[in-house]
Structures are given as structure tokens and as C-alpha cells.
Design a protein around this motif. Structure first.
Motif, short mmCIF file in Angstrom:
data_model
loop_
_atom_site.label_atom_id
_atom_site.label_comp_id
_atom_site.label_asym_id
_atom_site.label_seq_id
_atom_site.Cartn_x
_atom_site.Cartn_y
_atom_site.Cartn_z
N LEU A 1 57.46 145.12 30.82
CA LEU A 1 57.34 144.68 32.21
C LEU A 1 56.88 143.23 32.23
CD1 LEU A 1 55.36 147.71 33.71
CD2 LEU A 1 57.71 147.12 34.21
N ASP B 1 54.23 139.98 36.95
CA ASP B 1 54.12 140.44 38.34
C ASP B 1 54.22 141.95 38.42
OD1 ASP B 1 54.03 137.81 38.95
OD2 ASP B 1 56.12 137.67 39.58
N ALA B 2 55.14 142.52 37.61
CA ALA B 2 55.33 143.97 37.65
C ALA B 2 54.07 144.67 37.16
CB ALA B 2 56.54 144.36 36.80
N ILE B 3 53.40 144.10 36.16
CA ILE B 3 52.15 144.69 35.66
C ILE B 3 51.11 144.73 36.76
CG2 ILE B 3 50.19 144.30 34.10
CD1 ILE B 3 52.31 143.15 32.10
N PHE C 1 51.56 144.76 39.97
CA PHE C 1 51.88 145.73 41.02
C PHE C 1 51.81 147.17 40.51
CE2 PHE C 1 53.54 142.06 43.33
CZ PHE C 1 52.96 142.31 44.55
N LEU C 2 52.09 147.37 39.21
CA LEU C 2 51.93 148.71 38.65
C LEU C 2 50.46 149.14 38.75
CD1 LEU C 2 53.24 151.09 37.15
CD2 LEU C 2 52.61 149.97 35.01
N LEU D 1 48.31 148.01 40.86
CA LEU D 1 48.03 148.23 42.29
C LEU D 1 48.46 149.62 42.73
CD1 LEU D 1 47.64 147.01 45.33
CD2 LEU D 1 50.11 146.96 45.25
N ILE D 2 49.70 150.01 42.38
CA ILE D 2 50.23 151.29 42.85
C ILE D 2 49.42 152.44 42.26
CG2 ILE D 2 52.24 152.81 42.78
CD1 ILE D 2 53.95 150.22 42.91
N LEU E 1 46.08 152.62 44.01
CA LEU E 1 46.20 153.08 45.40
C LEU E 1 46.48 154.57 45.48
CD1 LEU E 1 48.10 150.51 47.59
CD2 LEU E 1 45.71 151.14 47.62
N THR F 1 52.46 148.49 49.22
CA THR F 1 52.91 149.35 48.12
C THR F 1 54.42 149.21 47.92
OG1 THR F 1 51.18 150.93 48.70
CG2 THR F 1 52.89 151.71 47.22
N ILE G 1 56.25 146.62 48.66
CA ILE G 1 56.49 145.32 48.02
C ILE G 1 56.33 145.49 46.52
CG2 ILE G 1 55.66 142.96 47.73
CD1 ILE G 1 54.73 142.97 50.60
N GLY G 2 55.27 146.24 46.15
CA GLY G 2 55.01 146.50 44.74
C GLY G 2 56.16 147.21 44.06
N ILE G 3 56.75 148.20 44.75
CA ILE G 3 57.90 148.94 44.20
C ILE G 3 59.03 147.98 43.88
CG2 ILE G 3 59.66 150.70 44.71
CD1 ILE G 3 57.02 152.03 44.54
N PHE H 1 58.86 144.70 43.22
CA PHE H 1 58.55 143.87 42.05
C PHE H 1 58.59 144.68 40.77
CE2 PHE H 1 57.22 140.78 45.10
CZ PHE H 1 57.48 139.59 44.46
N LEU H 2 58.16 145.93 40.86
CA LEU H 2 58.17 146.81 39.69
C LEU H 2 59.62 147.03 39.24
CD1 LEU H 2 55.86 148.09 38.21
CD2 LEU H 2 56.14 150.14 39.58
#
Lengths: 289, 281
Positions: A262, A265-267, A269-270, A272-273, A276, B90, B92-94, B96-97
Motif C-alpha cells: 500500500l 496515503d492508503a496506509i 486511511f487504512l 483510520l478505517i 473508526l 470513511t 474518502i478513505g475507501i 484512497f485505499l
């Protein structure tokens, strides 16, 4: 020492995220708007710092110019864009904000060129010091010191002065604050002015650190700052600080260990998700908004 | 019809499917999603892989829909956990992921994308007619859903989930249905896109794409199928019409978005009916 270096570079990035995200979380606390164009204010700070520093020959004057330009820009955004939209669903001002971000970022690209701008001379990014075997450059140290000073000052301002207390009260509950005689409009202007000034400083610091500003600078931080304020529990300054440092360090280690699966940025957001899903209200949020 | 007109109409049709399907999730059911590009992309990649393996058009389209809606259901489950602005971030995160993941996967072509996707066998104009038929079907489905009991339930969940629960409307299942339906259509749009360009690259499904789609929904008027479809057509043709300002395309787009929302916060639909009241919070 490799792991310590990673942690420190993560913390330096975290400081930057924190300066950038505090303004965003305060706007959210007060107006329930995701102020995505905040990233354009940050980019403005970066450009003004570099261009004025190059013109005047002093990096300090560059920062002062950014401290004048960014609050004006932030207040103008509130007055001209958000105020007329306050009565609509929050996604309406949010889309307007995204439009403004796209407009300003493309404006910077056209005005200042595709290649971006660099400092003519930036001794801070080159000179390094060794502290107990850890090598830091002066720009990294400047980031750490400036961030600590700013957050201490912010803490004193919001706990010791009348307007500061009124500000905090309005962020945590606008209606009750108003019933205690707080002038909500004045506090909103103050909020946008200070939040934008902090973003401007963050922009100048990242220019110092990278020795480089290009037209994509705002996009990258805008989404990450959103992730941070959500992680921090939307509207909480303390949560935002924790989340910023946390994300900075996670990214720093993540790019080393899972960087081949990854990107950075993907790290972020991963992380973050995942957090959450475990804590839907973020690190500190008692309020689910 | 010239090749240029055919390709323009194809893109218009695909964008109409995307915007109308996002409107089902965000407009009807009130779940703000800023990651529609990810489902669009997942559908495109799934269809491309199936098309290369089997050279079977219906199978590839079904694969696109299926992968889109499975991913959508997963995000739908996430939407049960987090609400409103937390959900927006969340999603937005999907997005980018998704792009970050695909960029690092060799079997998905990484940064290079997937080329040599077989043609649909319908020819360029046949392909375009297929896309327009699907676009028309999507609009019809959206209008039908809106007029049905399900549309009523969606609106109830969007307005006030707790109040909807007192009417025995199960917010959980309706949210999942909205996500599954909207993202299946996004996956279909992705499959159609894969056949249309015969070359896909992850850049086409990035966050800016998702923002464009959300802009179509907001400018069209949140919740109005016809308004959103018109906005999708106009926003797709606009950059083409202003080709001479290609260099300043984003500048003009951003400026128009800001200006339009400042002047008509309720979108196109509000200019024709009194939907302003629904938009007030």
C-alpha cells in the motif's frame, strides 16, 4: 537507531498535521462544516513564505507575510462562502469547499507554475546536528520547537483570556455559549483567523522541510487532515493532537513494513478505517455529532 | 455520427449511470459517500479481468456489478457503525485505499493499468447504444424506486433514522439495500467503461472522480433523479465545450462549482420546484 529515526520523522510529520488540522477541527466544532478548502489556505501559506522569503532574503519575513495573508484569506472564505450557506445541509457547504480547493489549487498552478517553487537559500534544510546519535536537520528541529510554542500559546490563550474562554465555549456548544452573552459572529471570525494562521505556519514549515512547494501540496494534506480530525473525534483539539502524532508515526513505520502493498496515503486511511470501526466516535469523542 | 460524438455520448451515458446511482445512496437514503470512484473502479477491474479470461460480454458486466455491490455491502456495513460526516470521511478513505492498493498490485497492472481488453463485439456505435440503454434503464429504475415504498423508506431513514424506526422502518436493512443497489450500478458503469476504452488505469477512479460525481448530485439537486441526470450530462459536456480553455479546465470547474452553489444551494431541481425546504437542516 533506524527505528528511532523513523519515529522522529513521524513525529515531525505529525506536528505538521496537527498545526494544519487544528483549524479544521475548530471550524467543524463551531459550524459543523468540513472545511476542505483549509488545505488551500495551507498551500497559500507555503507559497507566500517561499516567495516573500526569496524576495526579501529573510525566511523570517516570509513567515510573517504568511501570518498576515492566511488569516485574511480564511476570514474571507467564511464571510463570502460559508456564511450564506449556513442554513443548508452540511454537504452543500462541503461541496462548495471542495470547489474552492480545486479553484485555488489550480490558481496556484497557473500563477506559480507546474514545477513549483523552492527557497533560493535554505540553510535549515541542509545543516544537521547530532543529539545522542540521532541526526536531525535544523528544519526538523524548527518544526518541533514552533509546534510546541504554538500549542502552549494556544493553551494559555484559550484558558487565560476572556475571548479565549468564549471561543472554547462556542466550539463545544454554540447555543449555550450564545445564551451566556458570547458574540458568536466575532468568535467565528477569530476562529477562522487563528485556524488559518496556524495552517499558514504549517505550510511555511513544510516548505522549509521539503525545500520545495508544488501545486499538489494542498491536495495531499487536505484528505489526511480530514482523516485526522475524524480520528481525533471531530471538534476536539486534544484528540486532533493525539491523532496527528499517531498518524505521523504509523505512516512512518507503515511505509517501511507494508510499503510494498500500500502507498503512504492508503496506509493512513487504512489505520483510520480500522480505528473508526472499533471506536466510531474517534479517540476522544464523547459526542457523536 | 463521428467517432468523436460517439465517444462523447458514451462517456455521458456512463456518467449519468454513476451520478444517478450515487444519488440513490446519498440523495434518497442520505448516506453521504465520497468514494463512489472506488466502486466504479472495482467494477471496471473485475469486468476487465473477466473479459480477458472469457471474452464473454454479459459475464463481464455481471462480474462488474457483483464486485461493485459486494464492496458496496462491506462499506454499507461500515455505514451502520459511523454516521454523517464520519461516514463521508470513511468513504474518502475507501477511495484512497482502493487506488493505493491497485497501484501496488502487479496482477492489476499497478501504475500501468490493464490494456488489451477485448472489444464488446458490438462496434463503437453499438457499444454506445448499449451504454445509453443502460443509462435509460438506470434512470427508470431510480424513478421507480423513488415512487415505491422503498423510496419512502429511504427518505424516512435520510430525514431521521430514529423517527423511521418508530414507523417500523428498519434503517439497517434499507441502508444496506441502498449501498448494494447504488454500488452495483457503479460497478456496471465501470464494466461499460472498461469495454468502452479497452484500457483502464487507476487514475480514472481516483478521489477527484468521486468529487466530480458528488458535484453532479449536489448541482443537480440532492434526491432529484432528473436534476442529477441533467447535471451529469451538462458537467460532462461542459469541459468539452470549453476545450479552448483546456489549460484552465479545473480552474473553471472549481469556480463554477463555487458560484453555482452560492447562487442555487438547492441545485438545479430547486430552480424548478420548491425542494428548498427539504435541503434546509
Amino acid at each position: 537507531m533506524f527505528y528511532v529515526d523513523l519515529a522522529i520523522s513521524g513525529i515531525v510529520f505529525g506536528c505538521m498535521y496537527a498545526l494544519m488540522a487544528v483549524g479544521l477541527t475548530l471550524v467543524y466544532g463551531m459550524l459543523r462544516i468540513l472545511h476542505i478548502a483549509h488545505a488551500a489556505v495551507f498551500a497559500l501559506g507555503a507559497y507566500v513564505t517561499v516567495l516573500v522569503a526569496n524576495a526579501s532574503g529573510s525566511i523570517l519575513i516570509g513567515f510573517i507575510a504568511a501570518l498576515i495573508a492566511t488569516p485574511l484569506c480564511g476570514v474571507a472564505i467564511y464571510r463570502l462562502l460559508y456564511q450564506p450557506l449556513l442554513h443548508y445541509r452540511p454537504d452543500v457547504p462541503m461541496i462548495a469547499s471542495i470547489g474552492l480547493l480545486v479553484l485555488m489549487q489550480d490558481g496556484f498552478r497557473i500563477l506559480f507554475g507546474e514545477q513549483g517553487v523552492t527557497f533560493l537559500k535554505n540553510p535549515l534544510a541542509i545543516e544537521t546536528v547530532d543529539i545522542a546519535g540521532i541526526t536531525l536537520n535544523l528544519a526538523q528541529i524548527a518544526v518541533l520547537i514552533v509546534t510546541i510554542i504554538i500549542f502552549l500559546a494556544l493553551h494559555l490563550f484559550t484558558t487565560q483570556t476572556r475571548i479565549g474562554v468564549a471561543w472554547r465555549a462556542t466550539v463545544s456548544n454554540p447555543r449555550i455559549a450564545a445564551s451566556f452573552g458570547v458574540d458568536a459572529i466575532r468568535v467565528r471570525y477569530l476562529n477562522f483567523a487563528i485556524g488559518s494562521a496556524l495552517a499558514g505556519v504549517a505550510g511555511g514549515l513544510i516548505a522549509l522541510l521539503n525545500n520545495f512547494v508544488d501545486p499538489t501540496i494542498g491536495y495531499v494534506v487536505s484528505y489526511k487532515a480530514l482523516a485526522i480530525i475524524v480520528l481525533g473525534g471531530l471538534g476536539s483539539v486534544r484528540g486532533t493532537l493525539i491523532a496527528s502524532l499517531f498518524l505521523g508515526v504509523i505512516e512512518s513505520y507503515g511505509t517501511i513494513f507494508i510499503g510494498s502493498y500500500l502507498n503512504r496515503d492508503a496506509i493512513a486511511f487504512l489505520a483510520l478505517i480500522l480505528i473508526l470501526m472499533a471506536r466510531p466516535q474517534g479517540f476522544t469523542g464523547a459526542r457523536t455529532a | 455520427m463521428s467517432a468523436y460524438t460517439i465517444s462523447l455520448l458514451s462517456i455521458v451515458g456512463i456518467n449519468v449511470i454513476l451520478a444517478v446511482s450515487l444519488n440513490i445512496i446519498s440523495g434518497f437514503c442520505g448516506q453521504i459517500s465520497l468514494g463512489h470512484g472506488a466502486f466504479y473502479g472495482a467494477g471496471a477491474y473485475a469486468a476487465a479481468l473477466v473479459a480477458i479470461a472469457t471474452r464473454n460480454l454479459p459475464l463481464a458486466l455481471i462480474a462488474g456489478m457483483l464486485v461493485g455491490s459486494v464492496l458496496g455491502l462491506i462499506v454499507g456495513f461500515a455505514s451502520l457503525r459511523v454516521r454523517s460526516d464520519f461516514l463521508a470521511v470513511t468513504t474518502i478513505g475507501i477511495n484512497f485505499l482502493f487506488t493505493g492498493f491497485v497501484r501496488k498490485q502487479g496482477w492489476l497492472g499497478a501504475e500501468m493499468g490493464i490494456s488489451s481488453i477485448p472489444a464488446s463485439g458490438l462496434g463503437a456505435s453499438g457499444n454506445m447504444i448499449m451504454i445509453e440503454l443502460f443509462a435509460a434503464a438506470t434512470i427508470a429504475l431510480s424513478l421507480y424506486v423513488n415512487a415505491s415504498w422503498m423510496g419512502f423508506a429511504f427518505r424516512a431513514v435520510a430525514e431521521d433514522e430514529d423517527a423511521a424506526a418508530t414507523l417500523a422502518i428498519n434503517g439497517i436493512s434499507y441502508k444496506l439495500v441502498a449501498f448494494a443497489l447504488g454500488t452495483a450500478l457503479a460497478g456496471l458503469a465501470g464494466a461499460l467503461y472498461a469495454y468502452f476504452t479497452q484500457f483502464i488505469n487507476v487514475d480514472a477512479f481516483d478521489f477527484i472522480t468521486s468529487v466530480m460525481l458528488m458535484a453532479m448530485v449536489v448541482i443537480g439537486g440532492i434526491g432529484s433523479t432528473v436534476g442529477v441526470a441533467i447535471a451529469a450530462i451538462v458537467l460532462t459536456l461542459l469541459p468539452e465545450t470549453f476545450r479552448f480553455i483546456n489549460e484552465y479546465r479545473l480552474l473553471v470547474f472549481g469556480g463554477l462549482l463555487v458560484l453555482f452553489i452560492s447562487l442555487a444551494p438547492g441545485g438545479l431541481a430547486s430552480l424548478f420546484h420548491g425542494t428548498r425546504t427539504r435541503l434546509r437542516r
